[in-house]
Design a protein around this motif. Structure first.
Motif, mmCIF file in Angstrom:
data_model
loop_
_atom_site.group_PDB
_atom_site.id
_atom_site.type_symbol
_atom_site.label_atom_id
_atom_site.label_comp_id
_atom_site.label_asym_id
_atom_site.label_seq_id
_atom_site.Cartn_x
_atom_site.Cartn_y
_atom_site.Cartn_z
ATOM 1 N N SER A 1 0.829 -1.208 0.000
ATOM 2 C CA SER A 1 0.000 0.000 0.000
ATOM 3 C C SER A 1 0.866 1.261 0.000
ATOM 4 O O SER A 1 0.552 2.239 -0.687
ATOM 5 C CB SER A 1 -0.949 -0.002 1.193
ATOM 6 O OG SER A 1 -0.230 -0.228 2.388
ATOM 7 N N TRP A 2 1.956 1.263 0.725
ATOM 8 C CA TRP A 2 2.890 2.395 0.744
ATOM 9 C C TRP A 2 3.510 2.578 -0.641
ATOM 10 O O TRP A 2 3.619 3.692 -1.144
ATOM 11 C CB TRP A 2 3.967 2.140 1.798
ATOM 12 C CG TRP A 2 4.996 3.224 1.920
ATOM 13 C CD1 TRP A 2 4.912 4.344 2.696
ATOM 14 C CD2 TRP A 2 6.259 3.284 1.258
ATOM 15 N NE1 TRP A 2 6.051 5.100 2.560
ATOM 16 C CE2 TRP A 2 6.900 4.464 1.680
ATOM 17 C CE3 TRP A 2 6.917 2.457 0.347
ATOM 18 C CZ2 TRP A 2 8.151 4.846 1.224
ATOM 19 C CZ3 TRP A 2 8.177 2.830 -0.112
ATOM 20 C CH2 TRP A 2 8.775 4.003 0.326
ATOM 21 N N ARG A 3 3.890 1.468 -1.259
ATOM 22 C CA ARG A 3 4.500 1.532 -2.591
ATOM 23 C C ARG A 3 3.515 2.084 -3.611
ATOM 24 O O ARG A 3 3.898 2.867 -4.493
ATOM 25 C CB ARG A 3 4.986 0.138 -2.997
ATOM 26 C CG ARG A 3 6.178 -0.320 -2.144
ATOM 27 C CD ARG A 3 6.557 -1.749 -2.386
ATOM 28 N NE ARG A 3 6.831 -2.027 -3.797
ATOM 29 C CZ ARG A 3 6.858 -3.243 -4.324
ATOM 30 N NH1 ARG A 3 6.606 -4.301 -3.568
ATOM 31 N NH2 ARG A 3 7.129 -3.414 -5.605
ATOM 32 N N HIS A 4 2.240 1.723 -3.483
ATOM 33 C CA HIS A 4 1.219 2.246 -4.405
ATOM 34 C C HIS A 4 1.089 3.761 -4.249
ATOM 35 O O HIS A 4 0.989 4.483 -5.237
ATOM 36 C CB HIS A 4 -0.122 1.566 -4.159
ATOM 37 C CG HIS A 4 -0.125 0.114 -4.489
ATOM 38 N ND1 HIS A 4 -1.204 -0.690 -4.239
ATOM 39 C CD2 HIS A 4 0.816 -0.713 -5.022
ATOM 40 C CE1 HIS A 4 -0.939 -1.926 -4.618
ATOM 41 N NE2 HIS A 4 0.293 -1.959 -5.091
ATOM 42 N N ARG A 5 1.080 4.225 -3.006
ATOM 43 C CA ARG A 5 1.000 5.678 -2.764
ATOM 44 C C ARG A 5 2.227 6.379 -3.319
ATOM 45 O O ARG A 5 2.119 7.441 -3.939
ATOM 46 C CB ARG A 5 0.857 5.975 -1.275
ATOM 47 C CG ARG A 5 -0.547 5.722 -0.751
ATOM 48 C CD ARG A 5 -0.765 6.125 0.711
ATOM 49 N NE ARG A 5 0.035 7.209 1.172
ATOM 50 C CZ ARG A 5 0.988 7.106 2.124
ATOM 51 N NH1 ARG A 5 1.238 5.959 2.702
ATOM 52 N NH2 ARG A 5 1.665 8.159 2.496
ATOM 53 N N GLN A 6 3.398 5.795 -3.090
ATOM 54 C CA GLN A 6 4.630 6.397 -3.589
ATOM 55 C C GLN A 6 4.647 6.455 -5.112
ATOM 56 O O GLN A 6 5.232 7.366 -5.699
ATOM 57 C CB GLN A 6 5.856 5.631 -3.075
ATOM 58 C CG GLN A 6 6.022 5.645 -1.570
ATOM 59 C CD GLN A 6 6.044 7.045 -0.988
ATOM 60 O OE1 GLN A 6 6.802 7.894 -1.420
ATOM 61 N NE2 GLN A 6 5.182 7.291 -0.017
ATOM 62 N N ALA A 7 3.964 5.508 -5.741
ATOM 63 C CA ALA A 7 3.911 5.469 -7.203
ATOM 64 C C ALA A 7 2.895 6.452 -7.772
ATOM 65 O O ALA A 7 2.840 6.640 -8.988
ATOM 66 C CB ALA A 7 3.597 4.047 -7.673
ATOM 67 N N GLY A 8 2.068 7.061 -6.892
ATOM 68 C CA GLY A 8 1.171 8.104 -7.375
ATOM 69 C C GLY A 8 -0.304 7.875 -7.166
ATOM 70 O O GLY A 8 -1.125 8.683 -7.607
ATOM 71 N N ALA A 9 -0.717 6.798 -6.494
ATOM 72 C CA ALA A 9 -2.148 6.587 -6.251
ATOM 73 C C ALA A 9 -2.690 7.700 -5.360
ATOM 74 O O ALA A 9 -2.067 8.065 -4.360
ATOM 75 C CB ALA A 9 -2.377 5.236 -5.585
ATOM 76 N N ALA A 10 -3.833 8.246 -5.711
ATOM 77 C CA ALA A 10 -4.463 9.286 -4.897
ATOM 78 C C ALA A 10 -4.973 8.707 -3.583
ATOM 79 O O ALA A 10 -4.883 9.352 -2.536
ATOM 80 C CB ALA A 10 -5.616 9.934 -5.663
#
Length: 164
Positions: free
Chosen positions: A52-61
């Motif tokens: 989940s952290w990686r998804h946010r770091q990749a740009g997920a709102a």
């Protein structure tokens, strides 16, 4: 809008401890209660390196983390949410307690410890309904003993009934 009660007071006054004691007592009265806890600091509730952290770091709102018994939503905000936006993110309940956010124009229960040397909020905020304190105060509002959690829960339950 859901019924909202602020639990307001200065840092170190015991807001979190009081809410922790109130939640099971309010639940025992058949009330469903949610809490919105405000922090003045940036928060990082997600663990670095996790998916989940990686998804946010990749740009997920927003990233929703879901298990059979819990859900968490991690969202990047352009600005702090309004109270209406905060409440819209919660499921309907009987009562939402706001911890902090003492500036919000909602009814409040003030938590006050004179030994902190901070002024009473109720002197400047007409939204304060009562004060829970560990000392006797010279105020016109109802005073509740800070450690009498049953009496405070009773006060909140009566207030909810009067609001219907």
């Amino acid at each position: 809008m859901q019924k909202v009660l602020g639990i307001a007071g200065w840092s170190g006054s015991g807001k979190t401890t009081l809410i922790e004691a109130l939640l099971p007592r309010l639940a025992a009265r058949g009330l469903r209660v949610s809490v919105i806890k405000h922090s003045h600091h940036d928060i990082e509730p997600d663990a670095a390196g996790k998916d989940s952290w990686r998804h946010r770091q990749a740009g997920a709102a927003e990233v929703m983390l879901l298990s059979p018994k819990r859900v968490a939503v991690f969202a990047e905000l352009a600005q702090e949410l309004t109270l209406a936006e905060q409440l819209a993110r919660l499921q309907p309940v009987d009562l939402v307690l706001l911890e902090g956010q003492k500036w919000q124009p909602v009814p409040k229960l003030e938590v006050h410890r004179p030994q902190l040397g901070k002024p009473l909020l109720c002197r400047e905020d007409a939204q304060v309904l009562a004060v829970a304190s560990d000392a006797a105060l010279e105020i016109a509002l109802p005073q509740l003993a800070l450690n009498d959690h049953d009496a405070i829960a009773d006060f909140i339950a009566r207030w909810l009934e009067e609001c219907k």
